[in-house]
Enzyme design. Structure first.
Site, PDB file in Angstrom:
ATOM      1  N   PRO A 101       0.895  -1.286  -0.115  1.00  0.00           N
ATOM      2  CA  PRO A 101       0.112   0.033  -0.168  1.00  0.00           C
ATOM      3  C   PRO A 101       1.039   1.384   0.009  1.00  0.00           C
ATOM      4  O   PRO A 101       1.754   1.369   0.620  1.00  0.00           O
ATOM      5  CB  PRO A 101      -0.798  -0.021   1.296  1.00  0.00           C
ATOM      6  CG  PRO A 101      -0.094  -1.227   2.081  1.00  0.00           C
ATOM      7  CD  PRO A 101       0.537  -2.086   1.104  1.00  0.00           C
ATOM      8  N   GLY A 105       2.989   3.636   5.317  1.00  0.00           N
ATOM      9  CA  GLY A 105       4.018   3.433   6.545  1.00  0.00           C
ATOM     10  C   GLY A 105       4.780   1.785   6.219  1.00  0.00           C
ATOM     11  O   GLY A 105       5.359   1.278   7.061  1.00  0.00           O
ATOM     12  N   ALA A 111      10.880   0.070  -1.586  1.00  0.00           N
ATOM     13  CA  ALA A 111      10.742  -1.172  -2.318  1.00  0.00           C
ATOM     14  C   ALA A 111      10.618  -0.979  -3.959  1.00  0.00           C
ATOM     15  O   ALA A 111      11.375  -1.724  -4.399  1.00  0.00           O
ATOM     16  CB  ALA A 111       9.373  -1.930  -1.853  1.00  0.00           C
ATOM     17  N   ASP A 152      14.158   2.453   5.828  1.00  0.00           N
ATOM     18  CA  ASP A 152      13.240   1.713   4.958  1.00  0.00           C
ATOM     19  C   ASP A 152      14.201   0.997   3.862  1.00  0.00           C
ATOM     20  O   ASP A 152      14.092  -0.106   3.697  1.00  0.00           O
ATOM     21  CB  ASP A 152      12.294   2.787   4.237  1.00  0.00           C
ATOM     22  CG  ASP A 152      11.267   3.214   4.981  1.00  0.00           C
ATOM     23  OD1 ASP A 152      11.419   2.883   6.311  1.00  0.00           O
ATOM     24  OD2 ASP A 152      10.279   3.800   4.589  1.00  0.00           O
TER      25      ASP A 152
HETATM   26  C1  MEV Z   1       9.137   5.678   7.941  1.00  0.00           C
HETATM   27  O1  MEV Z   1       9.006   4.457   7.607  1.00  0.00           O
HETATM   28  C2  MEV Z   1       9.884   5.801   9.170  1.00  0.00           C
HETATM   29  C3  MEV Z   1      10.129   7.478   9.724  1.00  0.00           C
HETATM   30  O2  MEV Z   1      10.832   7.303  11.196  1.00  0.00           O
HETATM   31  C4  MEV Z   1      11.013   8.003   8.644  1.00  0.00           C
HETATM   32  C5  MEV Z   1      12.307   7.556   8.448  1.00  0.00           C
HETATM   33  O3  MEV Z   1      12.985   6.930   9.277  1.00  0.00           O
HETATM   34  O4  MEV Z   1      12.754   8.034   7.601  1.00  0.00           O
HETATM   35  C6  MEV Z   1       8.743   8.017  10.320  1.00  0.00           C
END
Ligand code: MEV
Length: 316
Positions: A101, A105, A111, A152
């Protein structure tokens, strides 16, 4: 030239989002049930260097030369070509698909980028090692997020649970017992760039207050790492709940996230929190194995648009 595929999974943060941008550690795991795929096919008969980009999910069907410099897909393709600098770039079509999605998050942007880098570098005969893939993907993440921590691109590239701290060597996790994580989507989209920028504004308004919150989140992450190693579910649950309260102080929670979190806790989850940027997107709950179905049902009844349960297996 054959058709070449590149693939990368989704990810979910267990502990430490946002604080990780400010140098604190965080824990994240890959979610292999969802993935982004890039498929590169030679464009026979077209002149060298002609690149056709298709991503039906986002209604993109264009030539690379028509994509703006800062478009993350175009930037990923250009960065890979620049990294490899092939003597000759055959014309090709790159087709992107994803079941991750978007703006929820789960690392969809990272990806897609990793899938592009893997497919294209393999197509050009120079598959890149993980470290280089992750590094290139980090540069593209800056277009998605502004100031990404790098978590990520790291998780989706290495595809293993990580204890991540910006600027530090990658550390893996010791897991003594399997743990069941139920992930539920509010269905509300929220780009990470926006929440990261809102947290930055808050931090700049009162640096000491927010640095103290980030430091406490860092302590939670360290304790969670220990609890995962010991298989201490009740302690892990308490740490998730405390992490959620601190994310609420960072103003990245939302009524829909909190409704799902309450439903999961009410159905027997030992802890629950939002995951990722927040203000929408996904939450995550830790459920004892015998409560997984109950928690999933409660989340569905509370309005989750998609539920996914992932098991984190013990390491040997
Ligand atoms: C995003 O998946 C996680 C955050 O901490 C941003 C980041 O780490 O770049 C909100």
């Amino acid at each position: 030239m054959p058709v070449i595929f590149g693939k990368a999974p989704g990810k979910i943060i267990l502990f430490g989002e946002h604080a990780v941008v400010y140098g604190q550690p965080a824990i994240a795991i890959p979610v292999l049930d969802v993935a982004a795929t890039a498929r590169v096919t030679p464009l026979l008969g077209a002149g060298p260097g002609r690149v056709h980009v298709q991503a039906h999910d986002i209604h993109l069907d264009t030539l690379l030369s028509d994509l703006p410099e800062d478009h993350p897909i175009g930037a990923a393709i250009r960065a890979t070509l620049a990294e490899i600098t092939p003597e000759y770039t055959p014309a090709f079509t790159i087709q992107l698909d994803s079941t991750i999605p978007i703006s929820a998050g789960m690392g969809s942007g990272a990806a897609v980028t990793v899938a592009i880098i893997r497919a294209l570098s393999a197509f050009l005969g120079r598959p890149l090692p993980d470290e280089q893939v992750s590094g290139l993907a980090y540069d593209i993440e800056k277009l998605h997020h502004g100031t990404p921590s790098g978590i990520d691109n790291t998780v989706v590239t290495y595809q293993k649970p990580v204890y991540f701290q910006r600027g530090e060597a990658l550390q893996t996790l010791t897991l003594s017992h399997p743990t069941h994580w139920v992930i539920a989507d509010t269905g509300e989209k929220m780009p990470t760039r926006e929440t990261v920028s809102a947290v930055r504004d808050l931090h700049d308004s009162a640096p000491e207050t927010y640095d103290a919150i980030f430091a406490e989140i860092g302590q939670i992450v360290r304790a969670a790492r220990q609890s995962l190693a010991q298989g201490d579910l009740p302690r892990l649950g308490g740490l998730m709940d405390r992490n959620q309260s601190l994310l609420e102080s960072l103003q990245v929670s939302s009524p829909s996230l909190e409704a799902l979190i309450a439903a999961a806790r009410g159905a027997g989850a030992v802890g629950a929190k939002l995951s990722g940027g927040g203000r929408g997107g996904n939450m995550i709950a830790l459920a004892p194995p015998e409560k997984v179905r109950q928690v999933e049902k409660a989340l569905k009844d509370a309005g989750a648009v998609r539920i996914l349960t992932t098991i984190l297996r013990e390491t040997t």
